[in-house]
Write an enzyme that holds these catalytic residues in place. Structure first.
Site, short mmCIF file in Angstrom:
data_model
loop_
_atom_site.label_atom_id
_atom_site.label_comp_id
_atom_site.label_asym_id
_atom_site.label_seq_id
_atom_site.Cartn_x
_atom_site.Cartn_y
_atom_site.Cartn_z
N LEU A 290 0.85 -1.18 0.00
CA LEU A 290 0.00 0.00 0.00
C LEU A 290 0.89 1.23 0.00
O LEU A 290 1.85 1.30 0.79
CB LEU A 290 -0.88 0.04 1.25
CG LEU A 290 -2.21 -0.71 1.25
CD1 LEU A 290 -1.99 -2.21 1.02
CD2 LEU A 290 -2.94 -0.50 2.57
N CYS A 291 0.59 2.18 -0.85
CA CYS A 291 1.34 3.45 -0.84
C CYS A 291 1.24 4.06 0.55
O CYS A 291 0.13 4.29 1.05
CB CYS A 291 0.81 4.41 -1.90
SG CYS A 291 1.56 6.05 -1.78
N ILE A 292 2.38 4.33 1.15
CA ILE A 292 2.36 4.79 2.54
C ILE A 292 1.73 6.17 2.68
O ILE A 292 0.93 6.41 3.59
CB ILE A 292 3.79 4.75 3.15
CG1 ILE A 292 3.75 5.08 4.64
CG2 ILE A 292 4.75 5.68 2.42
CD1 ILE A 292 5.05 4.79 5.35
N SER B 208 -1.98 5.89 2.23
CA SER B 208 -2.59 5.16 3.36
C SER B 208 -2.72 6.06 4.58
O SER B 208 -3.78 6.10 5.22
CB SER B 208 -1.74 3.93 3.70
OG SER B 208 -1.71 3.04 2.63
#
Lengths: 113, 132
Positions: free
Chosen positions: B82-84, B87
């Protein structure tokens, strides 16, 4: 060469452009193709979409600092939005459908938003 | 027909609640694995990061959006990233980020928060990138 194609208008957080910046930061030589409402990303009159946000045009303006200054805009879509090249960031290149086809054909990967 | 195996990165951008792209991607990954191809990673961007939200409570008899991905990991191991930034913007935290921001961790096991550098790496290493 990787091509990011954006055909949706600017959002409060410019997440598609963040990807472009990341690819540029990693020296991936990304190019940006703006289609339809995506062209508003390069429009000089666009304001930020939320308080303390960033206007898309201002974010695009820093791209040349990352050696990412190849931003293409569909000639046909630009006309449909009643805009001209003068309404866009100066380094944007207006391209025909044939040139868009060439851009896509010469890209290793195309990621659309 | 060529028997050359191909490596793939999938990028998902749409909400798993409002779109069927999450299920389409799972079907595609399953078929690619069955064909002997390699999944380098699945990268969740924009609203697709909700896929890794642990606290989902689906309707009775329905599955969460992450269950299909966890099942696929039994067929082939690949990172679910997941793209930090995306997120955190949406309130999804792993243990480290939860501690940093004094929040409760709510990232489903099997998923990880990753930077966009992972996607840049994918552009170099994967034969194909598919955005759903």
């Amino acid at each position: 060469m990787n091509l990011i194609i954006v055909s949706t208008g600017p959002t409060p957080d410019l997440e598609p452009i963040e990807l472009l910046l990341a690819l540029a930061a990693f020296e991936q030589n990304p190019k940006l193709l703006l289609l339809g409402p995506g062209i508003y990303h390069a429009n000089l009159l666009q304001k930020e979409k939320k308080p303390q946000g960033k206007a898309a045009g201002k974010v695009l303006a820093v791209l040349p600092m990352y050696d990412c200054d190849e931003i293409f805009v569909s000639q046909k879509d630009l006309a449909q939005l009643s805009l001209t090249k003068d309404d866009l960031q100066s380094f944007c290149q207006v391209v025909s459908d044939d040139e868009i086809k060439q851009l896509i054909q010469h890209s290793k990967h195309c990621v659309t938003f | 027909m060529s028997s050359e195996k191909i490596s793939y990165t999938l990028i998902l951008t749409q909400s798993p609640i409002q779109n069927e792209s999450n299920l389409t991607a799972q079907s595609l990954v399953s078929a690619l694995i069955d064909a002997g191809d390699t999944i380098d990673r699945v990268f969740f961007y924009q609203d697709a990061v909700y896929t890794g939200l642990k606290s989902q409570i689906p309707g009775q008899g329905l599955e969460t959006s992450y269950q299909g991905w966890i099942a696929l990991l039994e067929k082939q191991s690949f990172p679910l990233q997941l793209c930090i930034a995306n997120s955190l913007r949406r309130g999804i935290h792993d243990e480290a980020e939860a501690n940093r921001y004094s929040q409760a961790a709510n990232l489903q096991q099997g998923f990880q928060l990753s930077g966009l550098g992972e996607l840049a790496e994918a552009c170099l290493s994967s034969d194909r990138i598919i955005r759903l």
